[in-house]
Design a protein around this motif. Structure first.
Motif, PDB file in Angstrom:
ATOM      1  N   MET A   1       0.691  -1.142   0.082  1.00 24.48           N
ATOM      2  CA  MET A   1      -0.036  -0.088   0.087  1.00 24.48           C
ATOM      3  C   MET A   1       0.767   1.284  -0.004  1.00 24.48           C
ATOM      4  N   THR A   2       0.328   2.354  -0.599  1.00 27.48           N
ATOM      5  CA  THR A   2       0.993   3.596  -0.590  1.00 27.48           C
ATOM      6  C   THR A   2      -0.017   4.662  -0.292  1.00 27.48           C
ATOM      7  N   LEU A   3       0.235   5.981  -0.252  1.00 25.01           N
ATOM      8  CA  LEU A   3      -0.310   6.981  -0.127  1.00 25.01           C
ATOM      9  C   LEU A   3      -0.212   7.680  -1.368  1.00 25.01           C
ATOM     10  N   ARG A   4      -1.330   8.284  -2.031  1.00 29.85           N
ATOM     11  CA  ARG A   4      -1.437   8.990  -3.317  1.00 29.85           C
ATOM     12  C   ARG A   4      -2.423  10.336  -3.314  1.00 29.85           C
ATOM     13  N   PRO A   5      -1.838  11.314  -3.679  1.00 28.29           N
ATOM     14  CA  PRO A   5      -2.801  12.612  -3.814  1.00 28.29           C
ATOM     15  C   PRO A   5      -3.814  12.268  -4.727  1.00 28.29           C
ATOM     16  N   ALA A   6      -5.054  12.652  -4.275  1.00 25.94           N
ATOM     17  CA  ALA A   6      -6.090  12.686  -5.405  1.00 25.94           C
ATOM     18  C   ALA A   6      -5.754  13.483  -6.728  1.00 25.94           C
TER      19      ALA A   6
ATOM     20  N   ALA B   1      -1.264   2.406   6.664  1.00 28.09           N
ATOM     21  CA  ALA B   1      -1.244   3.733   5.670  1.00 28.09           C
ATOM     22  C   ALA B   1      -2.194   4.695   6.307  1.00 28.09           C
ATOM     23  N   ARG B   2      -3.627   4.388   6.597  1.00 29.48           N
ATOM     24  CA  ARG B   2      -4.291   5.385   7.272  1.00 29.48           C
ATOM     25  C   ARG B   2      -3.777   5.836   8.689  1.00 29.48           C
ATOM     26  N   LYS B   3      -3.231   4.965   9.348  1.00 27.38           N
ATOM     27  CA  LYS B   3      -2.635   5.454  10.719  1.00 27.38           C
ATOM     28  C   LYS B   3      -1.534   6.434  10.563  1.00 27.38           C
ATOM     29  N   ALA B   4      -0.728   6.105   9.482  1.00 26.94           N
ATOM     30  CA  ALA B   4       0.635   7.219   9.250  1.00 26.94           C
ATOM     31  C   ALA B   4      -0.026   8.542   8.835  1.00 26.94           C
ATOM     32  N   LEU B   5      -1.243   8.500   7.806  1.00 27.79           N
ATOM     33  CA  LEU B   5      -1.565   9.623   7.365  1.00 27.79           C
ATOM     34  C   LEU B   5      -2.362  10.378   8.626  1.00 27.79           C
ATOM     35  N   THR B   6      -3.125   9.325   9.546  1.00 28.37           N
ATOM     36  CA  THR B   6      -3.646  10.372  10.701  1.00 28.37           C
ATOM     37  C   THR B   6      -2.769  10.732  11.649  1.00 28.37           C
ATOM     38  N   ASP B   7      -1.583  10.171  11.942  1.00 29.77           N
ATOM     39  CA  ASP B   7      -0.695  10.825  12.849  1.00 29.77           C
ATOM     40  C   ASP B   7       0.048  11.861  12.179  1.00 29.77           C
ATOM     41  N   ILE B   8       0.236  12.091  10.617  1.00 34.21           N
ATOM     42  CA  ILE B   8       0.790  13.100   9.990  1.00 34.21           C
ATOM     43  C   ILE B   8      -0.269  14.306  10.269  1.00 34.21           C
ATOM     44  N   ALA B   9      -1.500  14.034  10.137  1.00 30.56           N
ATOM     45  CA  ALA B   9      -2.579  15.054   9.937  1.00 30.56           C
ATOM     46  C   ALA B   9      -2.464  15.637  11.446  1.00 30.56           C
TER      47      ALA B   9
ATOM     48  N   ALA C   1       4.157  17.878   4.342  1.00 26.55           N
ATOM     49  CA  ALA C   1       4.239  16.721   5.365  1.00 26.55           C
ATOM     50  C   ALA C   1       4.426  15.202   4.658  1.00 26.55           C
ATOM     51  N   LEU C   2       3.982  14.977   3.456  1.00 26.80           N
ATOM     52  CA  LEU C   2       3.851  13.902   2.692  1.00 26.80           C
ATOM     53  C   LEU C   2       5.586  13.570   2.334  1.00 26.80           C
ATOM     54  N   SER C   3       6.129  14.673   2.110  1.00 32.63           N
ATOM     55  CA  SER C   3       7.434  14.536   1.438  1.00 32.63           C
ATOM     56  C   SER C   3       8.527  13.721   2.135  1.00 32.63           C
ATOM     57  N   ALA C   4       8.544  13.598   3.571  1.00 27.88           N
ATOM     58  CA  ALA C   4       9.428  12.797   4.252  1.00 27.88           C
ATOM     59  C   ALA C   4       9.101  11.368   3.878  1.00 27.88           C
ATOM     60  N   LEU C   5       7.749  10.926   3.262  1.00 28.21           N
ATOM     61  CA  LEU C   5       7.586   9.368   2.919  1.00 28.21           C
ATOM     62  C   LEU C   5       7.779   9.144   1.463  1.00 28.21           C
TER      63      LEU C   5
END
Length: 129
Positions: A1-6, A39-47, A95-99
């Motif tokens: 899994m990965t995070l992608r901007p819409a 992935a959702r947990k990482a995104l929530t932590d970043i938020a 914020a996502l740039s580190a990932l």
């Protein structure tokens, strides 16, 4: 899994399976996760850390009005227009740039490098020069 901007300009980020992406799409992918939950947990932590919109704004749930994070003072208000959306989107990207998934730094494919490392012979039996 990965995070992608819409593709929209709303700053949404989606969780996507890496094996469904084309190699050129990896340049706009952030992080590698074992599961959608991770992935959702990482995104929530970043938020939370960066005072970004809560999960309703990521497109995971339908939210009307302000996000919960704004109601408890943990968001800068992009959901209500208090923070300009373009500024919020820039903060999401930062914020996502580190990932960010790094580009392959070598001129050859991994299999060619492996062949060279294992005994110095190519697949046709000739020695590497």
């Amino acid at each position: 899994m990965t995070l992608r901007p819409a593709a929209d300009s709303l700053g949404r980020v989606h969780v996507q399976r890496i094996d469904t992406l084309e190699p050129e799409d990896l340049a706009q992918s952030f992080g590698v996760f074992h599961s959608e939950k991770d992935a959702r947990k990482a995104l929530t932590d970043i938020a939370r850390a960066q005072q970004l919109l809560s999960q309703g704004a990521w497109g995971w749930r339908r939210v009307r009005g302000s996000c919960f994070a704004l109601q408890v003072g943990k968001c800068r208000g992009a959901c209500t227009g208090k923070e300009p959306l373009i500024l919020h989107n820039m903060r999401v990207q930062l914020a996502l740039s580190a990932l960010k998934i790094k580009s392959w730094p070598f001129p050859r494919a991994a299999s060619r490098l492996r062949e060279r490392a294992v005994g110095g012979f190519a697949s046709d039996g000739t020695r590497w020069r």
